[in-house]
Design a protein around this motif. Structure first.
Motif, mmCIF file in Angstrom:
data_model
loop_
_atom_site.group_PDB
_atom_site.id
_atom_site.type_symbol
_atom_site.label_atom_id
_atom_site.label_comp_id
_atom_site.label_asym_id
_atom_site.label_seq_id
_atom_site.Cartn_x
_atom_site.Cartn_y
_atom_site.Cartn_z
ATOM 1 N N LYS C 380 0.799 -1.217 0.000
ATOM 2 C CA LYS C 380 0.000 0.000 0.000
ATOM 3 C C LYS C 380 0.830 1.264 0.000
ATOM 4 O O LYS C 380 0.317 2.362 0.150
ATOM 5 C CB LYS C 380 -0.921 -0.015 1.215
ATOM 6 C CG LYS C 380 -2.180 -0.821 0.940
ATOM 7 C CD LYS C 380 -3.013 -0.955 2.165
ATOM 8 C CE LYS C 380 -4.105 0.085 2.193
ATOM 9 N NZ LYS C 380 -4.982 -0.122 3.354
ATOM 10 N N ARG C 382 2.502 4.424 -1.168
ATOM 11 C CA ARG C 382 2.063 5.286 -2.274
ATOM 12 C C ARG C 382 3.085 5.313 -3.404
ATOM 13 O O ARG C 382 2.721 5.410 -4.560
ATOM 14 C CB ARG C 382 1.781 6.686 -1.761
ATOM 15 C CG ARG C 382 3.004 7.430 -1.321
ATOM 16 C CD ARG C 382 2.648 8.676 -0.608
ATOM 17 N NE ARG C 382 2.114 8.371 0.707
ATOM 18 C CZ ARG C 382 1.518 9.259 1.479
ATOM 19 N NH1 ARG C 382 1.363 10.473 1.058
ATOM 20 N NH2 ARG C 382 1.084 8.940 2.671
ATOM 21 N N LEU C 385 2.582 2.162 -5.315
ATOM 22 C CA LEU C 385 1.385 2.237 -6.142
ATOM 23 C C LEU C 385 1.637 3.108 -7.359
ATOM 24 O O LEU C 385 1.267 2.772 -8.480
ATOM 25 C CB LEU C 385 0.231 2.822 -5.329
ATOM 26 C CG LEU C 385 -0.347 1.913 -4.253
ATOM 27 C CD1 LEU C 385 -1.290 2.674 -3.360
ATOM 28 C CD2 LEU C 385 -1.091 0.767 -4.885
ATOM 29 N N VAL C 389 0.891 0.884 -10.619
ATOM 30 C CA VAL C 389 -0.498 0.783 -11.066
ATOM 31 C C VAL C 389 -0.645 1.305 -12.494
ATOM 32 O O VAL C 389 -0.062 2.331 -12.847
ATOM 33 C CB VAL C 389 -1.413 1.550 -10.096
ATOM 34 C CG1 VAL C 389 -2.811 1.642 -10.639
ATOM 35 C CG2 VAL C 389 -1.417 0.853 -8.764
ATOM 36 N N TYR C 443 1.163 -3.956 -11.244
ATOM 37 C CA TYR C 443 0.702 -4.144 -9.875
ATOM 38 C C TYR C 443 -0.002 -5.484 -9.734
ATOM 39 O O TYR C 443 0.167 -6.188 -8.749
ATOM 40 C CB TYR C 443 -0.235 -2.995 -9.509
ATOM 41 C CG TYR C 443 -0.539 -2.889 -8.042
ATOM 42 C CD1 TYR C 443 0.489 -2.845 -7.116
ATOM 43 C CD2 TYR C 443 -1.839 -2.813 -7.585
ATOM 44 C CE1 TYR C 443 0.224 -2.740 -5.777
ATOM 45 C CE2 TYR C 443 -2.114 -2.699 -6.239
ATOM 46 C CZ TYR C 443 -1.083 -2.665 -5.340
ATOM 47 O OH TYR C 443 -1.345 -2.565 -4.002
ATOM 48 N N ARG D 10 -7.168 -5.646 -5.177
ATOM 49 C CA ARG D 10 -6.249 -4.507 -5.360
ATOM 50 C C ARG D 10 -6.494 -3.500 -4.261
ATOM 51 O O ARG D 10 -7.471 -2.765 -4.293
ATOM 52 C CB ARG D 10 -6.474 -3.859 -6.719
ATOM 53 C CG ARG D 10 -5.940 -4.669 -7.869
ATOM 54 C CD ARG D 10 -6.459 -4.127 -9.157
ATOM 55 N NE ARG D 10 -5.785 -2.886 -9.545
ATOM 56 C CZ ARG D 10 -4.751 -2.855 -10.370
ATOM 57 N NH1 ARG D 10 -4.266 -3.958 -10.853
ATOM 58 N NH2 ARG D 10 -4.205 -1.709 -10.712
ATOM 59 N N GLN D 12 -6.505 -0.260 -1.950
ATOM 60 C CA GLN D 12 -6.470 1.180 -2.235
ATOM 61 C C GLN D 12 -5.900 1.916 -1.035
ATOM 62 O O GLN D 12 -5.991 1.448 0.097
ATOM 63 C CB GLN D 12 -7.891 1.696 -2.503
ATOM 64 C CG GLN D 12 -8.560 1.087 -3.702
ATOM 65 C CD GLN D 12 -7.917 1.531 -4.987
ATOM 66 O OE1 GLN D 12 -7.603 2.701 -5.150
ATOM 67 N NE2 GLN D 12 -7.714 0.619 -5.919
ATOM 68 N N LEU D 13 -5.353 3.060 -1.328
ATOM 69 C CA LEU D 13 -4.837 3.897 -0.255
ATOM 70 C C LEU D 13 -5.930 4.899 0.096
ATOM 71 O O LEU D 13 -6.353 5.685 -0.750
ATOM 72 C CB LEU D 13 -3.588 4.618 -0.745
ATOM 73 C CG LEU D 13 -2.661 5.213 0.287
ATOM 74 C CD1 LEU D 13 -2.101 4.120 1.170
ATOM 75 C CD2 LEU D 13 -1.545 5.953 -0.391
ATOM 76 N N THR D 14 -6.412 4.852 1.326
ATOM 77 C CA THR D 14 -7.473 5.788 1.691
ATOM 78 C C THR D 14 -6.878 7.168 1.932
ATOM 79 O O THR D 14 -5.684 7.319 2.131
ATOM 80 C CB THR D 14 -8.194 5.329 2.968
ATOM 81 O OG1 THR D 14 -7.225 5.263 4.002
ATOM 82 C CG2 THR D 14 -8.835 3.985 2.793
ATOM 83 N N ASN D 15 -7.770 8.158 1.937
ATOM 84 C CA ASN D 15 -7.282 9.535 2.088
ATOM 85 C C ASN D 15 -6.665 9.764 3.447
ATOM 86 O O ASN D 15 -5.680 10.478 3.573
ATOM 87 C CB ASN D 15 -8.438 10.518 1.886
ATOM 88 C CG ASN D 15 -8.517 10.917 0.441
ATOM 89 O OD1 ASN D 15 -7.534 10.816 -0.279
ATOM 90 N ND2 ASN D 15 -9.678 11.339 0.004
ATOM 91 N N ARG D 18 -3.329 8.543 3.395
ATOM 92 C CA ARG D 18 -2.485 9.362 2.538
ATOM 93 C C ARG D 18 -2.007 10.600 3.285
ATOM 94 O O ARG D 18 -0.836 10.956 3.243
ATOM 95 C CB ARG D 18 -3.278 9.756 1.299
ATOM 96 C CG ARG D 18 -2.455 10.408 0.227
ATOM 97 C CD ARG D 18 -3.321 10.727 -0.958
ATOM 98 N NE ARG D 18 -3.803 9.524 -1.625
ATOM 99 C CZ ARG D 18 -3.112 8.861 -2.534
ATOM 100 N NH1 ARG D 18 -1.915 9.262 -2.877
ATOM 101 N NH2 ARG D 18 -3.622 7.793 -3.111
#
Ligand code: SF4
Ligand code: SF4
Ligand code: SF4
Lengths: 336, 176, 582, 201, 179, 122, 100
Positions: C380, C382, C385, C389, C443, D10, D12-15, D18
């Protein structure tokens, strides 16, 4: 002849500082290797001297006696000049960083800095950005593709973050009302500037990472892509100056400036003021912690792609720095 | 002060030398190198004159930002071919330059500027420091030009982007 | 499991192309067609009968036959899960090119040209694949000697005059290319159209071995790319024709050196099928277990180097820490850490030693925790990603057209897994899931590989449980005439000694026939085609390597991307040069 | 067995993650956790990993010492082998089994009493791939592979091993490790650095 | 060395110090060619950790001192390898790791170079297929010995080679100054 | 003034030291010529094309442009920041709005550049 | 204290050099660089007068000159970009065409 006397005195003092920085940087390499080692469950340099203590010396000797090879197609003047241009500005920042208040020992006043200037911060910023030439010229002079790409990449990163850095510095300057680093420290008597300037701090941390080429921003010498980046064609001491300047001296000095700007310089850590530790030691402790933090980041994260980095500089860091100015302005108007 | 005088002579001679380099180096990259050197020397001159803020900004803006801009463009341009000089203009340029020089000297000697005094006196400057003095003047008396500067920058940016952009690339992104 | 084209389909082909010749065997079914109708037939197979996946193309040399060379196309029907081979004689030493039907044929045709000197009409850039421009011979021809022609005097620089360091030292050597030859090789591949042409590799830290890329770049953006292979071409296929089936086992290790055991298993399975040897149950379970350990090992190496390429330096060393554990296991069981020649025809070389299962169960208990650590740092993140991705999206169409297999295919949502399609060993008795991706970007490939490691751990656990009950079973079926006896048997019985002598000297005299069988390597389908003429050595052994085909798609993916993306793309395809170059 | 497929998730990066840099912090947590773990390093010239008993290192010749297998007893009759000499009966089986037969150089002679004697047995280890096929082929348990791996040399000739060395090695190997059980490895300090405590059954 | 051989004590001391620096800071160029490269990576990884001895891998030959040729050198790579070797600055050394690099290994074929010493001079041969990390480290230690001997004005033939008919024991005492 | 003089001396010392190190390296290092040692390094292969200098690229132009303009902006902001505290005590509204008008105009330019994709570095 | 005339003289000298540069260089970038030299000369003059008058207004003007220099560089190099895009090469001839 008064002038000459001062000059000689200053030269000796500078030499002491520079030599100290050299030695410091050499041992910072050892620190980094040890730290990286332990992060990876291995001891790092171990056998050259007790616990690898002589390793930096061996490396330095080795680098100093490597053949000074100049490839055929390079621009010779620029090739040599570039390594100086990367090294000198980086160490010049040291000259404006104060390590503490002047103090007296045995009746002699000792200034633990080279110069305390009214525009110290600006000059630090300026020197920090002059080192960009070393990078570009190293790439250009090498006349080879990997260095060229590496140099331009690094230049792009430096450019993006320099602007953000400039704006981020405005916050502490507003709080202190001065460009002088000493005055900035003095202004932090009651409260460290990190408090309203947290956004600026984030920006500065990213900028330091970017300027010193550590992950996630080490695009310039991403081994997997560009072999050695802009230093690919460099050998011997010419090569040695680059990582020394970029990875160690610059990281150290910029950490010092960050500490001065946000963490009260040589003021003791909160609640620990009673400890009998001299000022400059406090300063070094903080710088050390910050340096370790950078190492820690470096040895954890993957790296961005260069366009992502520049994009982030413009689209995230710059707005953040601007927002910081706004916040600090409001803060000053409200709290005085 | 002896220091100032020495500084002046050192910096000025180096500045002139590098300026000559700027003009006469055939290799454009060396010309730019000389330019950097000139700019730094000029900044040193500013320091000898006590203009600290300007001196620092000279390095920050001029020696770094603007010249980096040049260097970036130069280092990505294929090398220029052909003759680097047109000596025939030399004959014209020297007298013209000399004329301008004379004019400047005239203006300065007769103090054409003396009428224009600002809110700062020498003592005040000594007291608050050069930096704050300049800044205060800039943000009070010269407020209007200051705001105009921002407009100039805006226009320059828009103009430069319009001139320098490669249409198809940027428009694609703008659509996104 | 019937994996070859059905009788009905052949009949329908016969309806359209009356003069085909069908050769049906248990393990191989081929259709022989003449050169004129070849393209037509292949188009028919691709479009009507849905044999749309390209598996392999190779040539066989019959020096006494005219025309001399025969081309063999292997195709696969992903719906019905059937294969077919199409054979065609190369009249006038040339064949029509099929790159318009399958893009994946580009390299294998180049290879055929390089190795046999067969030309391909319509191939756009028929250059040397593994050797360099200016090399005069076509090495896989039967009349070319294995050691080549030693005509260059090239003595060791470390010797004094007249000294011979060893009995098998020869100061004469096969010719080396000159710098000009290499330059010609470069220039034959790609025409410079943009600003600069960058050589990326072969001796480069980021290219996962010695792959040589040529990037035609506009700034940092790659516009055109070609790959020069052959920096590790050691002539393995040629070696195979000169040694016995057993002796070839160590060479399979050295092809895909990261997943040595998987390659051994794939090869040995093929040979066993050919010889009709059935390994004992225990050997099957051991093989499955070792294969899956090796798969974890291989994926760990991939994860480490991939992370290293992307700048996460520490992950690399963490994965190597776990790899050390697997290496320890393999070393303890097989004797060598990396190229463990452990699998034998008819079983495995040695029984599991004492304590092996304890260690393995310790490992599988410990490993998921460590995997979670890597995932915490990476999945995860960033930066991760951002780099991964939507980069390098491979569509299902590409998978079929390029003949992509393994993780690359599965990440694009194609459930192509030999372990499920054609289970060998104990794969039909273990329980596992095939992870699939939806998007097909880097990814997804990363996630699929991570998930595969988890599945492998599950499989290993099942194997360990099973093997605990099989303590005293036989690990090699030495009663079979083709299987080498164990040392104890040799020591104690004359018959075994004589059998050993015979098999060592004359090799396993395999029955005449052809076979194509494959195994699921961590890098994709590793297939072995063996053509036996009843001798102790294979007449022709063709290795269909997964990485070879997977790498082909790189040139397509890299277009319009930067060099920084190249490492990501290459890493996510995960080639191993030993296998691509053989 | 039915094929089970599973689509990977897949993440996801949550806000929130972030903005608070949760992803970075978690990752850095892992690295610092490892920082405080013990190192797993074997400091090589000062500490050594003992290779497992099955390790395939440099080749060696077992000597005639009374522990020969029955097959040797059979073949010994044609041979002139003294006690303490290599057991090799010169059958060339190792060379036959080897995928790179050139690396062997075996020479035998006939002694006066009509017996065979191996006078030369050289192996060029630079061509060997340590696959162990030769040892598996040796019918008299003569050729073995030892746990010796420190064979670096300054010149090529130094890597060619001769019969005398090989017999010495085998004797050394057998005295050191001859009685070891067929265990995956010795569970010594160096291994447990990497492995921690293993539950042995 | 530009400093000529001289029996003066100072120069000898200087040379000794320099030689000490060189052998304790051997940076190999990471030229991984085949299977052996994997073991080379393992040598650099945590379990064996070459960094202990001051050995860190560099990407560019311009900054490396020792070329570890790890893997099969096929004919096609040979000129490139030679180029890489030439591009390295002096003083430089070569370790040929594994059978393939040393003598063609198990590939006596038309495509493989039968020993990298046919194109570049080799200092240490490490047999094995692949040599275990410990074997490689042993090779590196041998190289350090060789560098040390060179300082004393010897050539490699004179260096006592430790024949290893038997297994060696771990070194007990550590020198305070490294190797 | 002495502060600047010290800076100068420091700079010269650093320069001298750096140059001295390079010189020392050149003097004491061995120089053994290898046949191809000057060949440009590109993974050890013959160069395909000898040009290594990229030709003009828009991205660097845009980058330089942004650098110049925003650095200049910073040059205005920093002095402003230095006197902010002093003037804010007298007339906070004035100094505040003044700068934010300036910034606003430039943010317009920033938004323009963003919209035109100049910040996107291809 | 150095008399301010010296500074003005220096400024003039730099101005002349800049002018010579503008006149004789055929390379458009060199031309722009020479212009920068001239702008610098002006800067020196400004600050020198300030020094004389004990003023700081001149230094404020230096700010504006910096602005102008930046704008000039931006537009000037933008033109080079434009030429390059049109002609696909930055040839001397092309550049002189523009200059004349
Ligand atoms: S180990 Fe293998 S390669 Fe080496 S000698 Fe024995 S059979 Fe031959
Ligand atoms: S197989 Fe054994 S007995 Fe026969 S020659 Fe080889 S070593 Fe000697
Ligand atoms: S020596 Fe063995 S392990 Fe090393 S490269 Fe050659 S085949 Fe691979």
């Amino acid at each position: 002849m008064d002038l000459l006397g001062t000059a000689i005195f200053l030269a000796i003092k500078s030499l002491i500082f520079i030599m100290g920085m050299f030695l410091g940087a050499a041992y910072l390499t050892l620190l980094e290797r040890k730290f990286a080692g332990h992060v990876q469950q291995r001891p790092g340099p171990l056998h050259v001297g007790p616990h690898g203590f002589l390793q930096p010396i061996a490396d330095a000797l080795k680098v100093l006696t490597k053949e000074d090879l100049v490839p055929d197609n390079v621009d010779k003047v620029l090739f040599y000049l570039a390594s100086l241009m990367a090294f000198v500005p980086a160490i010049m920042i040291l000259a404006v960083v104060p390590f503490g208040e002047p103090f007296t020992i045995f009746g002699i006043e000792i200034q633990p800095y080279i110069s305390d200037l009214n525009v110290g911060l600006l000059l630090a910023l300026a020197f920090g950005s002059i080192s960009i030439y070393g990078v570009i010229f190293a790439g250009w002079a090498s006349n080879s593709k990997y260095p060229m790409i590496g140099g331009l990449r690094k230049a792009a990163v430096l450019i993006g973050y320099e602007v953000a850095l400039g704006f981020a510095l405005a916050g502490p300057i507003m709080m202190a009302g001065s460009f002088s680093l000493r005055e900035i420290v003095e202004a932090q008597q009651g409260m460290w500037f990190i408090i309203p300037n947290i956004l600026a701090f984030v920006v500065v941390v990213f900028c330091v990472l970017a300027e010193t080429g550590r992950t996630p921003f080490d695009v310039q010498e991403a081994e997997a892509e560009l072999v050695g980046g802009y230093v690919t064609e460099y050998t011997g001491m010419k090569f040695g100056l680059f990582p020394l300047a970029e990875w160690y001296i610059a990281t150290f000095v910029l950490s010092a400036i960050t500490v001065i700007l946000f963490f009260g310089g040589w003021q003791p850590l909160p609640l620990l003021g009673w400890l009998p530790i001299p000022e400059f030691l406090w300063f070094f402790i903080k710088v050390f912690l910050l340096f370790m933090f950078f190492l820690w980041v470096h040895w954890t994260l993957p790296r961005y792609r260069v366009d992502q980095i520049t994009e982030m500089a413009w689209k995230v860091m710059l707005p953040l720095a601007l927002a910081n100015i706004l916040i600090v302005a409001v803060w000053i108007i409200i709290f005085g | 002060m002896e220091l100032n005088a020495t500084g002046f002579w050192v910096f000025s001679s180096l500045a002139v030398l590098s300026a000559i380099g700027v003009v006469f180096f055939r290799n454009i990259i060396y010309a730019v190198l000389s330019l950097i050197s000139t700019l730094i020397m000029v900044s040193g001159l500013f320091f000898t004159m006590g203009a600290e803020l300007i001196g620092a900004l000279q390095i920050l803006i001029y020696a770094v930002a603007i010249v980096v801009f040049y260097v970036l463009v130069i280092s990505t341009v294929p090398e220029f071919k052909g003759q680097a000089f047109e000596t025939k203009y030399m004959l014209i340029s020297v007298p013209v330059g000399f004329l301008i020089f004379l004019e400047l000297a005239f203006v300065s000697l007769y103090g054409a500027w003396s009428s224009n005094t600002g809110i700062f006196t020498q003592e005040l400057i000594q007291q608050v420091g050069n930096t704050k003095a300049v800044a205060t003047l800039l943000f009070t008396k010269y407020l209007f030009p200051f705001e105009v500067a921002s407009l100039i920058l805006l226009v320059a940016m828009i103009g430069a982007i319009v001139i320098g952009r490669k249409d198809h690339v940027i428009d694609e992104e703008a659509e996104k | 499991m019937q994996l070859w084209i059905s009788q009905g389909e052949v009949e329908s082909i016969k309806g359209k192309f009356p003069d085909i010749l069908e050769e049906r065997g248990d393990n191989f079914t081929s259709i022989l067609i003449n050169k004129k109708q070849l393209i037509e037939l292949l188009t028919y197979l691709k479009e009507q009968l849905n044999y749309k996946m390209f598996i392999d193309f190779f040539c066989i040399d019959y020096p006494l036959h005219t025309p001399r060379f025969q081309g063999v196309y292997l195709l696969f029907n992903p719906e019905k899960k059937r294969r077919v081979a199409v054979k065609c004689w190369a009249e006038d030493n040339s064949l029509p090119s099929v790159i318009n039907l399958w893009k994946g044929a580009k390299w294998s045709e180049r290879e055929a040209w390089d190795m046999f000197g067969v030309r391909f009409e319509g191939h756009k850039n028929l250059v040397r694949m593994f050797l360099w421009e200016g090399y005069q011979y076509h090495p896989l021809r039967k009349d070319f000697p294995l050691e080549g022609y030693k005509d260059t005097y090239l003595p060791s620089l470390n010797l004094k005059e007249g000294e011979t360091p060893a009995h098998n030292y020869d100061p004469y050597h096969t010719p080396l290319p000159s710098m000009e030859d290499l330059e010609r090789t470069e220039k034959a591949r790609i025409k410079k159209k943009n600003q600069i042409v960058l050589n990326w590799g072969p001796l480069h830290p980021g290219t996962h071995g010695t792959i040589w890329f040529l990037f035609d770049m506009e700034g940092e953006v790659v516009q055109e790319c070609d790959i020069i292979l052959g920096q590790l071409h050691r002539g393995v296929e040629k070696i195979a024709e000169n040694i016995t089936y057993t002796q070839f086992i160590p060479y399979t290790d050295r092809m895909d050196y990261i997943s040595a055991l998987c390659s051994q298993v794939a090869y040995v399975n093929t040979v066993e099928k050919l010889l009709g040897v059935e390994p004992p149950e225990k050997a099957k379970w051991i093989r499955t277990m070792m294969c899956e350990l090796q798969r974890i090992n291989s994926h760990l190496l991939w994860l480490g180097t991939y992370a290293l390429d992307l700048g996460a330096l520490t992950i690399f060393l963490y994965t190597f820490r776990e790899r050390e554990k697997i290496m320890d296991i393999i070393e303890g069981i097989a004797g060598i850490r990396l190229n463990s020649t452990y699998i034998r025809i008819g079983g495995v070389a040695k029984d599991l030693p004492e304590g092996a299962l304890d260690v393995i169960s310790h490992f599988v208990k410990d490993f998921p925790e460590k995997l979670k650590e890597y995932e915490t740092i990476l999945t995860k993140n960033r930066v991760w990603l951002k780099r991964n991705v939507n980069l390098g999206v491979i569509t299902e169409e590409d998978v079929y057209s390029y003949g992509l297999t393994g993780v690359v295919a599965r990440a694009s949502g194609v459930p192509y897994d030999i372990r499920a399609i054609q289970p060998t060993d104990a794969y039909d008795k273990v329980d596992f899931e095939i992870p699939l991706g939806k998007v097909g970007d880097c990814y997804d490939r990363y996630l699929v590989r991570i998930e595969e490691m988890k599945q492998s751990v599950e499989i290993v656990k099942q194997c360990v449980n099973k093997l605990k009950d099989m303590k005293d079973d036989k690990y090699i079926s030495t009663e079979n005439p083709y299987v080498l006896p164990t040392l104890e048997e040799v020591f104690n019985s004359i018959e075994a000694m004589v059998k050993d002598f015979n098999l060592r000297i004359y090799g396993e005299q395999a029955p005449e026939g052809e076979i194509y069988l494959s195994g699921e390597n961590p890098r994709g389908e590793l297939g072995f085609y063996i053509n036996s003429k009843g001798e102790g050595k294979p007449y022709r052994l063709r290795i269909r390597s997964g990485a070879f085909y997977n790498l082909q798609v790189f040139t397509e993916l890299i277009k319009g991307k930067t060099v920084a993306d190249a490492v990501v793309l290459l890493g996510s395809l995960d080639p191993v040069v030993g296998e691509t170059d053989r | 067995m039915a094929v089970k497929v599973k689509y990977v998730e897949r993440p996801q990066l949550t806000n929130r993650e972030r903005i608070l840099f949760i992803d970075f912090i978690k990752g850095m947590g892992i690295t610092i956790k490892n920082f405080f773990r013990k190192t797993i390093t074997t400091a090589y010239p000062f500490e050594k990993l003992t290779p497992p008993i099955r390790f395939r290192g440099t080749h060696a010749h077992r000597v005639k010492d009374g522990k020969e297998p029955p097959s040797f007893k059979v073949l010994e009759r044609f041979m002139d082998i003294q006690e303490g000499e290599s057991r090799c009966v010169g059958c060339y089986m190792c060379q036959q089994a080897c995928p790179v037969p050139e690396l062997f150089n075996i020479q035998t002679t006939q002694t006066e009493d009509g017996k065979k004697k191996v006078i030369r047995f050289d192996m060029n280890l630079l061509n060997c791939m340590y696959c162990g096929l030769c040892t598996e082929a040796c019918p008299v348990d003569c050729l073995i592979m030892t746990d010796i791996y420190e064979t670096a040399s300054y010149h090529r000739a130094g890597t060619v091993i001769h019969m005398e060395d090989m017999t010495k090695r085998a004797v050394d190997f057998d005295t050191r490790r001859g009685n070891e059980p067929d265990r995956i490895w010795i569970d010594d300090e160096q291994r447990s650095k990497l492995w921690g405590q293993i539950k042995w059954s | 060395m530009a400093i000529k051989h001289n029996n003066g004590i100072i120069l000898t001391t200087v040379e000794e110090v320099l030689s000490w620096g060189r052998r304790n800071s051997l940076w190999p160029a990471s030229v991984g060619l085949a299977c052996c490269a994997i073991e080379m990576m393992h040598t650099a990884a945590s379990r064996f950790d070459t960094d202990r001895l001051g050995i860190i891998f560099r990407g560019s030959p311009r900054q490396s001192d020792v070329l570890i040729v790890a893997g099969t050198v096929v004919n096609k790579v040979a000129p490139m390898l030679k180029l890489i070797y030439d591009q390295m600055p002096d003083p430089k050394w070569v370790i040929s790791m594994g059978g393939c690099a040393s003598a063609g290994g198990p590939f006596p074929t038309y495509a493989t170079l039968q020993g990298v010493d046919r194109i570049i001079p080799v200092d240490v041969y490490v047999p094995g297929c692949p040599p275990t990390p410990q074997a490689l480290l042993w090779g590196i230690l041998e190289l350090q010995k060789k560098i040390k001997a060179k300082k004393e004005g010897k050539v490699w033939e004179e260096i006592p080679i430790k024949e290893v008919p038997t297994a060696s024991q771990p070194i007990k005492t550590k020198s305070p100054f490294g190797f | 003034m002495t502060g600047y003089f010290a800076l100068l001396v420091f700079g010269l010392t650093a320069l001298g030291l750096g140059a001295g190190l390079l010189l020392l390296n050149r003097l004491i290092a061995p120089r053994i010529k290898d046949p191809m040692e000057g060949y440009t390094y590109e993974c050890g292969v013959p160069l395909y094309d000898k040009t290594s200098h990229l030709s003009l690229e828009q991205k660097y132009y845009l980058l330089g442009l942004l650098l110049v303009l925003f650095d200049l902006e910073a040059a205005f902001v920093l002095p402003w920041a230095a006197i902010f505290r002093d003037i804010a005590q007298i007339s906070p509204g004035f100094i505040f709005t003044e700068m934010f008008i300036f910034l606003f105009i430039l943010i317009l330019g920033y938004i323009y550049a963003w919209k035109k994709g100049a910040l996107k570095w291809q | 204290m150095v008399p301010y005339e010296y500074y003005v003289a220096l400024s003039g000298l730099l101005m002349v050099l800049g002018l010579i540069g503008v006149a004789i260089r055929r390379n458009i970038i060199a031309l722009l660089i020479s212009t920068e030299l001239m702008l610098n000369a002006v800067n020196i003059a400004f600050v020198a007068f300030d020094m004389k008058l004990g003023e700081v207004a001149g230094q404020v003007f230096v700010f504006f000159i910096l602005t102008i220099a930046a704008a000039e560089a931006a537009i000037g190099l933008g033109l080079i970009m434009a030429i390059y895009r049109l002609r696909k090469d930055v040839d001397t001839e092309t550049l002189t065409e523009l200059k004349q």
